[in-house]
Write a protein that holds these residues in place. Structure first.
Motif, mmCIF file in Angstrom:
data_model
loop_
_atom_site.group_PDB
_atom_site.id
_atom_site.type_symbol
_atom_site.label_atom_id
_atom_site.label_comp_id
_atom_site.label_asym_id
_atom_site.label_seq_id
_atom_site.Cartn_x
_atom_site.Cartn_y
_atom_site.Cartn_z
ATOM 1 N N GLY A 165 -3.436 0.960 -4.780
ATOM 2 C CA GLY A 165 -3.008 0.410 -5.751
ATOM 3 C C GLY A 165 -3.638 0.911 -7.049
ATOM 4 O O GLY A 165 -3.246 0.683 -8.020
ATOM 5 N N GLU B 294 2.305 0.739 -8.989
ATOM 6 C CA GLU B 294 2.838 -0.004 -7.915
ATOM 7 C C GLU B 294 3.349 1.384 -6.968
ATOM 8 O O GLU B 294 3.549 2.202 -7.423
ATOM 9 C CB GLU B 294 4.222 -0.732 -8.362
ATOM 10 C CG GLU B 294 3.506 -1.720 -9.178
ATOM 11 C CD GLU B 294 2.718 -3.162 -8.334
ATOM 12 O OE1 GLU B 294 2.956 -3.010 -7.036
ATOM 13 O OE2 GLU B 294 1.939 -3.647 -8.911
ATOM 14 N N SER B 295 3.407 1.171 -5.739
ATOM 15 C CA SER B 295 3.979 2.175 -4.591
ATOM 16 C C SER B 295 5.425 1.744 -4.284
ATOM 17 O O SER B 295 5.917 0.471 -4.126
ATOM 18 C CB SER B 295 3.040 2.184 -3.498
ATOM 19 O OG SER B 295 3.008 0.802 -2.658
ATOM 20 N N HIS C 267 -1.770 3.298 0.026
ATOM 21 C CA HIS C 267 -2.084 3.508 -1.343
ATOM 22 C C HIS C 267 -2.880 2.294 -1.629
ATOM 23 O O HIS C 267 -2.564 1.041 -1.252
ATOM 24 C CB HIS C 267 -0.851 3.552 -2.033
ATOM 25 C CG HIS C 267 -1.287 3.803 -3.647
ATOM 26 N ND1 HIS C 267 -0.730 2.983 -4.561
ATOM 27 C CD2 HIS C 267 -1.909 4.425 -4.406
ATOM 28 C CE1 HIS C 267 -1.167 3.468 -5.919
ATOM 29 N NE2 HIS C 267 -1.885 4.447 -5.554
ATOM 30 N N ARG D 69 -3.406 0.924 -12.450
ATOM 31 C CA ARG D 69 -2.819 0.252 -11.410
ATOM 32 C C ARG D 69 -1.305 0.952 -11.579
ATOM 33 O O ARG D 69 -0.822 0.952 -12.297
ATOM 34 C CB ARG D 69 -2.922 -1.309 -11.789
ATOM 35 C CG ARG D 69 -4.366 -1.779 -11.564
ATOM 36 C CD ARG D 69 -4.555 -2.238 -10.240
ATOM 37 N NE ARG D 69 -5.858 -2.606 -9.861
ATOM 38 C CZ ARG D 69 -6.313 -2.878 -8.564
ATOM 39 N NH1 ARG D 69 -5.621 -2.409 -7.496
ATOM 40 N NH2 ARG D 69 -7.811 -3.377 -8.625
ATOM 41 N N PRO E 256 2.794 5.937 -4.539
ATOM 42 C CA PRO E 256 2.724 5.313 -5.663
ATOM 43 C C PRO E 256 4.020 6.104 -6.594
ATOM 44 O O PRO E 256 4.448 7.120 -6.026
ATOM 45 C CB PRO E 256 1.606 5.679 -6.393
ATOM 46 C CG PRO E 256 1.081 7.026 -5.484
ATOM 47 C CD PRO E 256 1.425 6.655 -4.109
#
Length: 397
Positions: A183, A238-239, A181, A236, A244
Motif C-alpha cells: 500500500g 492503490e494497486s 503490495h 499511498r 501498484p
C-alpha cells in the motif's frame, strides 16, 4: 563460533542470487572447505546500481561478517557517522536529532555496492557465475534439481539455495506464497555532489538519515558515500491486480503530481521533490505476508527476501539475509547430510522471521493519518544498545 569437521561427501550446492545473503553463504561455505557455485543474473558485480546504504547490525549482519572473516574490512569501509538520524514532522519541526558517539559501532552504514564487492571479491575465482538468470528449477527423479538459465545453460544441484529476492524463481519449489503490495510506494530521487551542488539538501540530511512523515505520506533521505544522497518520497498507492498503478512516467509530470500531494509541507522538505538530479525511480514496497513457512523440502531452501520479504523499516532485510546465509553455511559444515543441515537451519530461521513479521503494521503506523510527534520517534540510542545486547546473547547461545 567453531565448526565441526566438514562432511566427507561433496554435495553440489547452488546459490541463486549474488546479493548480501547469497554471497555471505558462499563465503562461509568456502571458509569451511565446501565448494559452492553462485548463479547471478547481473553481468558483473557492478553491472547496475545496487541501491542505497545499509546499516549492518551488531546482532546480525556483523555476526555474519565476522564468521566470513570480513568484519575488519567492513569497518574500514563503513561510515559510523552515517548512524545519525533526524526526525521531523511535515511542518519541518525537529522531533529528534540523534548524533552517534564517535566510537559507535552497533550499526555503521555501508553502501550496497561496496558491500557486494567486498563479499564477491572474497570468493574463489569462478565461484560466481555472472550473467546466469534462472529461468526454471525442476525436481529430478533422483531427488536433485535441474537449473535452467536464460543463457541456455543448465546445471544439476543436490541443494538449491534461493537467495534470489522478492520475486524468487526458487520459492515456488517450496511455497506458493507471492509478495503483496504493502500500500506504500517509494519514489526515489537522486542528488549528486550534494555538498557543493545541493547545500540545502546536504544540511537537511546531515551525515546520516532524515525523515519526515505525516498525513499518510513521507519524505525520507539518506546520505550515501561520495557526496550522494538518495531521497524516498513515500506515498499511498492503490494497486491493480496486486501491483501498484504508478505515477505518470514523464519526470516533470511526476514532479507536479508529487508537489500537489505534498501541498502544505515545509519548503525545505519539498526540496527533496524539486531539486533532484535526473528522473525519479518507482519503487513500490512489497511484503510476503508473515508468517511465511513451508514444509521441509529435500534439496531446496530459501534465505533473505526469498524467505521473508519485509518492510524496509527496521533495517532487518539485508541483516537477516546475511545471518541466514551464515547460519545455513555453518549448518552444512556441521552436519553429516545436507538434509539434516537444512532442517536445522530452517528450525531456527523460520521462527525468527515469523517473530519479526512482515512490517506491514510498521508501515501503517509510520504512514498513518495526522502529524507525528516526538512520542512517535524511536529512541535511536536505545536501538544501538539493543543490538549490542542481542549480539552478546547470540554469542552466548
Amino acid at each position: 563460533m567453531n565448526a565441526t569437521p566438514t562432511p566427507a561427501s561433496a554435495p553440489r550446492i547452488a546459490v541463486i542470487g549474488a546479493g548480501p545473503g547469497g554471497l555471505t553463504c558462499a563465503r562461509v561455505l568456502e571458509r569451511h572447505g565446501i565448494a559452492v557455485t553462485v548463479y547471478e543474473r547481473d553481468a558483473s558485480a557492478d553491472a547496475r546500481d545496487q541501491g542505497g546504504t545499509l546499516d549492518l547490525h551488531a546482532d546480525s549482519g556483523q555476526i555474519a561478517l565476522a564468521e566470513a572473516g570480513l568484519l575488519d574490512e567492513f569497518f574500514a569501509l563503513s561510515r559510523p557517522e552515517g548512524q545519525a538520524k533526524r526526525a521531523l514532522n511535515r511542518h519541518g519541526e525537529v522531533l529528534a536529532d540523534y548524533t552517534p558517539p564517535a566510537d559507535e559501532d552497533a550499526a555503521p552504514e555501508i553502501d550496497r555496492g561496496p558491500l557486494r564487492t567486498l563479499l564477491a571479491d572474497s570468493l574463489a575465482p569462478g565461484t560466481v557465475r555472472w550473467g546466469h538468470a534462472l529461468r526454471s528449477a525442476a525436481a529430478l527423479p533422483d531427488g536433485t534439481h535441474r537449473l535452467t538459465f536464460d543463457n541456455g545453460t543448465t546445471a544439476d544441484a543436490d541443494l538449491v539455495i534461493g537467495a534470489d529476492g522478492a520475486w524468487s524463481r526458487v520459492r515456488p519449489l517450496v511455497s506458493d506464497a507471492v509478495p503483496v503490495h504493502s500500500g506504500v510506494t517509494f519514489i526515489e530521487a537522486h542528488f549528486d555532489r550534494v555538498d557543493t551542488d545541493h547545500p540545502e539538501v546536504a544540511a537537511l540530511v546531515g551525515d546520516g538519515h532524515t525523515f519526515a512523515t505525516g498525513d499518510h505520506k513521507g519524505l525520507l533521505a539518506q546520505r550515501n558515500a561520495n557526496q550522494h544522497v538518495r531521497a524516498y518520497i513515500a506515498v499511498r498507492e492503490e494497486s491493480e491486480g496486486g501491483r501498484p498503478a504508478g505515477l505518470p512516467g514523464d519526470t516533470e509530470a511526476v514532479r507536479a503530481a508529487l508537489l500537489e500531494q505534498f501541498t502544505g509541507w515545509d519548503e525545505r522538505l519539498r526540496l527533496l521533490i524539486t531539486d533532484n538530479d535526473g528522473p525519479y525511480v518507482h519503487r513500490p514496497l512489497f511484503v510476503l505476508p508473515a508468517p511465511h513457512t513451508w514444509p521441509h523440502t529435500p534439496g531446496v531452501t530459501l534465505l533473505g527476501d526469498a524467505a521473508h520479504l519485509m518492510s524496509p523499516f527496521g533495517g532487518n532485510g539485508a541483516n537477516l539475509a546475511m545471518l541466514d546465509g551464515c547460519e545455513l553455511a555453518l549448518a552444512l559444515a556441521r552436519h553429516d547430510t545436507v538434509d539434516a543441515a537444512v532442517t536445522a537451519y530452517e528450525e531456527v530461521m523460520l521462527p525468527r522471521a515469523a517473530a519479526l513479521g512482515d512490517g506491514a503494521d510498521i508501515l501503517a503506523r509510520v504512514f498513518g493519518p495526522g502529524d507525528r510527534t516526538a512520542a512517535d520517534v524511536p529512541d535511536f540510542g536505545r536501538e544501538k544498545e539493543e543490538y549490542r545486547r542481542a549480539a552478546a546473547a547470540y554469542g552466548n547461545r
